[in-house]
Scaffold this active site. Sequence first.
Site, short mmCIF file in Angstrom:
data_model
loop_
_atom_site.label_atom_id
_atom_site.label_comp_id
_atom_site.label_asym_id
_atom_site.label_seq_id
_atom_site.Cartn_x
_atom_site.Cartn_y
_atom_site.Cartn_z
N ARG A 77 -31.04 -107.49 7.61
CA ARG A 77 -29.71 -108.15 7.97
C ARG A 77 -29.73 -109.64 7.17
O ARG A 77 -28.71 -110.33 7.52
CB ARG A 77 -29.79 -108.36 9.18
N LYS B 87 -26.87 -117.59 12.19
CA LYS B 87 -27.55 -117.29 13.15
C LYS B 87 -29.13 -116.68 12.56
O LYS B 87 -29.19 -116.31 11.42
CB LYS B 87 -26.93 -116.10 14.18
N HIS C 266 -34.34 -108.50 21.82
CA HIS C 266 -33.52 -107.64 22.58
C HIS C 266 -34.47 -107.07 23.78
O HIS C 266 -34.19 -106.54 24.54
CB HIS C 266 -32.88 -106.31 21.98
N ASP D 133 -27.67 -116.34 21.62
CA ASP D 133 -27.35 -114.98 21.75
C ASP D 133 -27.23 -114.39 23.10
O ASP D 133 -27.34 -115.13 24.02
CB ASP D 133 -28.86 -114.56 20.88
#
Length: 476
Positions: free
Chosen positions: A135, A165, A178, A250
Amino acid sequence: MSGDLYRLAMTVLHPGFEGTSAPDWLRRALGEGLGGVVLFARNAIGEGLVRDFRAENPDTVVAIDEEGGTVTRLEVMAGSSFPGNRALGVVDDVELTERVGRQIGRMLAEIDITLDYAPSADVNSNPANPVIGVRSFGPTPELVSRHTVAYVNGVQGAGVAACAKHFPGHGDTVTDSHLALPTVHAAREVLIERDLPPFQAAIDAGVRSIMSGHLLIPALDPSAPATLSRTVMTELLRGELGFDGMLVTDAIEMRAVAAMFAPGEIAVRALNAGVDAICVGLSTEDSLREIRDAIVAAVRNGTLPEERLAEAAARVRALSTWYAAQASLRAKVRDDIDESAGLRAARAALTTSGTAALDRGPLVVEVNTRFNKAVDPATPTGITSALASMLPNTERVQMEPEGELPAFDERPVVLVVHDAARHPWVRDTMAKALALRPDVIIVDTGIPAPPEGAIHVATHGISRVSALAAAEWLLR
């Protein structure tokens, strides 16, 4: 402090929802001033859905994670039409990156989406990083900076807001936010030289939004994750870097912060830190109102200054106003369709060793590396489909993580892996396959670690076009 206070609190909340149509509670919330909505693949996104939002609140900030490559919401079933950041960084053609960004922006503009939570401006300095990886545009601040600017210019040149980000940089972590709170152990001087330049470049290029990362960075603030730190969000980002656009969290249900505080408390602390919009990846009517009420209560008891809440709401509205002002630009790029941009980039990004010329359907063994939580679980690697479209009798076998290889027969074998550089067991699997069949063809869709002497193809990301480019090379 009355209904206006409730409306201010609603303006800074940006929830996601279940289902393929706007639920009644979401419609009501939009009518009460809800400032934004976040879309996911589960919502079956289309122009009609967004039109329903705007019928209730024309100023709604409609946001989506459409990075291209591994993270796509609009093309999750077939795979993205655009390679991800790592592939673009490997090509290192900023004009091509801007072109890809423009096409992604045009695609979002067609369905009236305000804000793209992209690009990732993280410098992937730690090869063991479990959540950024492909990413990121790459491992150096110079490379990431120039492509971050190109991508921002592309998306915003289509009249859609971009969002850099995950500030102040998620690249040097070995934990997925996460799942838990990552810690970045670098000294402040290292952060300034390595992680902050892409964000400064994005700010200088006029990026409209920045997303905070749920990261503990002791060199900046040892007491709170960046999202909840006034030192990081206000003193550093606003003060030192000069960002005055909309700052969004986020998703606050991520365990990095959710394990510490209740959602309402996270929202209040983030707002106090200097954040403007609270992203709630999955919400219900009850949970949304609980967060709203927590914000209102914090203002009433003096925990959260009303001026800070009003400032945050004003920045959300300013982003919506900017988007409305780009209507003529969106109309101008509507016909600027370049269907080959993604495939051109994917072809240019391929790195290969050895030679291959498949002339019959192979056995494709897909090693099921578990993707991180940012990747929709339905996202396909696409390699088998691309080969099957060109070679009849292509067969796929899915191998579970750290499982056993299937039996090989006389057919050609294509072993599809992801992030071999990060997973020792993947490298072991490749070695076992090569010991059984030295002619095994290895396709790595992540950060590669090519075995010496093997036929190897690295796509540097997962997308429909990356798979097609690899298949073309294997059949050439």
